[in-house]
Design an enzyme around this catalytic site. Sequence first.
Site, PDB file in Angstrom:
ATOM      1  N   HIS A  94     -12.874 -10.983  -8.947  1.00  0.00           N
ATOM      2  CA  HIS A  94     -13.806 -10.263  -8.074  1.00  0.00           C
ATOM      3  C   HIS A  94     -14.129 -11.092  -6.832  1.00  0.00           C
ATOM      4  O   HIS A  94     -14.870 -12.077  -6.898  1.00  0.00           O
ATOM      5  CB  HIS A  94     -15.079  -9.938  -8.865  1.00  0.00           C
TER       6      HIS A  94
ATOM      7  N   ASN B  46     -22.923  -8.495 -10.054  1.00  0.00           N
ATOM      8  CA  ASN B  46     -23.408  -7.119  -9.858  1.00  0.00           C
ATOM      9  C   ASN B  46     -24.337  -6.672 -10.979  1.00  0.00           C
ATOM     10  O   ASN B  46     -25.238  -5.862 -10.755  1.00  0.00           O
ATOM     11  CB  ASN B  46     -22.233  -6.154  -9.705  1.00  0.00           C
TER      12      ASN B  46
ATOM     13  N   VAL C 146      -7.415  -1.710  -5.042  1.00  0.00           N
ATOM     14  CA  VAL C 146      -7.429  -0.298  -4.629  1.00  0.00           C
ATOM     15  C   VAL C 146      -8.823   0.279  -4.854  1.00  0.00           C
ATOM     16  O   VAL C 146      -9.760  -0.426  -5.215  1.00  0.00           O
ATOM     17  CB  VAL C 146      -6.345   0.519  -5.380  1.00  0.00           C
TER      18      VAL C 146
ATOM     19  N   LYS D  49      -7.008   2.792 -10.750  1.00  0.00           N
ATOM     20  CA  LYS D  49      -6.703   1.389 -11.035  1.00  0.00           C
ATOM     21  C   LYS D  49      -5.749   1.262 -12.223  1.00  0.00           C
ATOM     22  O   LYS D  49      -4.789   0.484 -12.181  1.00  0.00           O
ATOM     23  CB  LYS D  49      -7.993   0.600 -11.293  1.00  0.00           C
TER      24      LYS D  49
ATOM     25  N   ASP E 168       0.857  -1.179   0.000  1.00  0.00           N
ATOM     26  CA  ASP E 168       0.000   0.000   0.000  1.00  0.00           C
ATOM     27  C   ASP E 168       0.897   1.234   0.000  1.00  0.00           C
ATOM     28  O   ASP E 168       2.123   1.128   0.144  1.00  0.00           O
ATOM     29  CB  ASP E 168      -0.933   0.005   1.217  1.00  0.00           C
TER      30      ASP E 168
ATOM     31  N   TYR F 211     -23.754 -18.577  -4.119  1.00  0.00           N
ATOM     32  CA  TYR F 211     -22.496 -18.357  -3.398  1.00  0.00           C
ATOM     33  C   TYR F 211     -22.095 -16.883  -3.309  1.00  0.00           C
ATOM     34  O   TYR F 211     -21.378 -16.489  -2.399  1.00  0.00           O
ATOM     35  CB  TYR F 211     -21.366 -19.148  -4.064  1.00  0.00           C
TER      36      TYR F 211
ATOM     37  N   ASN G 228     -17.231  -9.688  -0.164  1.00  0.00           N
ATOM     38  CA  ASN G 228     -16.951  -9.347   1.228  1.00  0.00           C
ATOM     39  C   ASN G 228     -17.950 -10.011   2.178  1.00  0.00           C
ATOM     40  O   ASN G 228     -19.140 -10.007   1.868  1.00  0.00           O
ATOM     41  CB  ASN G 228     -17.023  -7.821   1.383  1.00  0.00           C
TER      42      ASN G 228
END
Length: 729
Positions: free
Chosen positions: A450, A500, A400, A407, A343, A660, A453
């Site tokens: 991808h 998404n 990021v 990106k 980072d 999932y 979370n």
Amino acid sequence: MLYKGDTLYLDWLEDGIAELVFDAPGSVNKLDTATVASLGEAIGVLEQQSDLKGLLLRSNKAAFIVGADITEFLSLFLVPEEQLSQWLHFANSVFNRLEDLPVPTIAAVNGYALGGGCECVLATDYRLATPDLRIGLPETKLGIMPGFGGSVRMPRMLGADSALEIIAAGKDVGADQALKIGLVDGVVKAEKLVEGAMAILRQAINGDLDWKAKRQPKLEPLKLSKIEATMSFTIAKGMVAQTAGKHYPAPITAVKTIEAAARFGREEALNLENKSFVPLAHTNEARALVGIFLNDQYVKGKAKKLTKDVETPKQAAVLGAGIMGGGIAYQSAWKGVPVVMKDINDKSLTLGMTEAAKLLNKQLERGKIDGLKLAGVISTIHPTLDYAGFDRVDIVVEAVVENPKVKKAVLAETEQKVRPDTVLASNTSTIPISELANALERPENFCGMHFFNPVHRMPLVEIIRGEKSSDETIAKVVAWASKMGKTPIVVNDCPGFFVNRVLFPYFAGFSQLLRDGADFRKIDKVMEKQFGWPMGPAYLLDVVGIDTAHHAQAVMAAGFPQRMQKDYRDAIDALFDANRFGQKNGLGFWRYKEDSKGKPKKEEDAVVDDLLAEVSQPKRDFSEEEIIARMMIPMVNEVVRCLEEGIIATPAEADMALVYGLGFPPFHGGAFRWLDTLGSAKYLDMAQQYQHLGPLYEVPEGLRNKARHNEPYYPPVEPARPVGDLKTA
């Protein structure tokens, strides 16, 4: 050789002692219909042996029996109830005959003994296991219950409480726990298994062990006082109602069946098990849950095939620390792939390392690891502010901020610091991969990866193939995801990819309902309690982050302006403008306060009603049916479009990504399984009632064709052969 079938054989071991060996073609033993029939024939041979003194059951594979052949389930479940009941009676007669042999019997159990494999060894007098044992009855996870006597024998062997815990939850246990509760009689090293089993068998033959007394409780009613029975079954029913709920009938059916059968001997108890099993097998829930199991096998098999010619990455790197970067770093290190975490500031690195340490400490608290293991894992995560060590990494994932300019800059810089064969991946959730690839000199070495979370909990990883991504790049990223214990599903590139892309039409349906005067609390309740989502849309938006959703909504609208561009200010806009970002700042649709364990707990907040009033028509009531239809139609339509456009390859992969990645209710099986269960014609009739709401409610032409021809998305399954044929399979 006394008997030889396709999947098992029977032979003499020594004077008077026979061995029955499960040895199917291929890598594992399954208790399929043919094996059950063959077992019956082998027992018939044993019944004719006047000099038989004892029987040893064992396996020639790395696992004893992994369970029934689940690929047979869908066709078996289509057999009429009476025929299925007859076949179960036949199968149980086989295990009863094994149990009733006039000599002591022992099962030498190695590796897995699940489902039918467990039920098989329950019919023997003794069980000796190896340390790698996993034994249990997972049937309720498939929407059914034990059907080969498991719900009868296990409670009589272990007592009601231990048996109910395994059966109702669909659990399996390891060797130590199995020994503790009496599911096995001993545990020995693998090389001593047969020798140890023979020693026990000889003791039983010689009269040093009373094998008849060991067998007798399995033939009798369950030994429980009225008070004990009331306590055991009341507690079990309460726990099942709390954990499984109304959408999963199998666990409560199993508990009630064991309770009803407790006062009967073996034959009557088995009849009750049969009467409970058959109706469960014909439920939509069983078909959906078995479908998920088969789809999971398909997806994992596809990943294995894809990666057979590539080496799993040995060293990884994560760009961007924080919660997500720390979660990815933890998962990689935990599964044995060291990782460099980079980072640009110390604060983020500290946050990332803290996240990894927190997750490891949870494993320590649960007794999964010791301090030495914790230190070993954490030492393989190397935080850095520069590119030191990047020349040695095989794969880099960028995590990021969700901004294309940032990106692109980070990826382009990193490309100059790694080897020419190093794979780069982006953890973007919405930005097209082909757009990010424009910044790179080697776009063939780049793809999307991808994560969802929280990384350590969510099983799905979407692998996104860009226009120029090579097959080798995709294979390497799939290999790393698999090594991390994830389920990778490869999708093609578009804004939002698959998950998404189909989630935001669902949110759009929610926004339109609110605009038209619906109460978000009722919507959450209906979508959770009636449809079965783990979180309603308002709660989910709070967890995702209102700011994150607001940004992603704009990306999706730009990518699909015809369907996803809105011409009104909605609830997400109103909350975003009021700085209500969800759980992250304690204010969203709901207000959040930490409970005693430090977890956010939602509460109602009247302020939000005033904010929503600005973007909504006056409150009115909507039926549960209308709420479900208006929420689900936009999502299902988009799922179908993704299949038609080749974004996702198969209905199986689409359904597993939904289950999932989003928590699509497993008892529905996914969007395509839900469509097939509902029927495409019925779905079309429902959707046409809402076409006036806009393009998201317009049914794709491919789905209209399915409705016209009454075609399902999954290949039709033929019923199994008649029961008479099954017996002699």
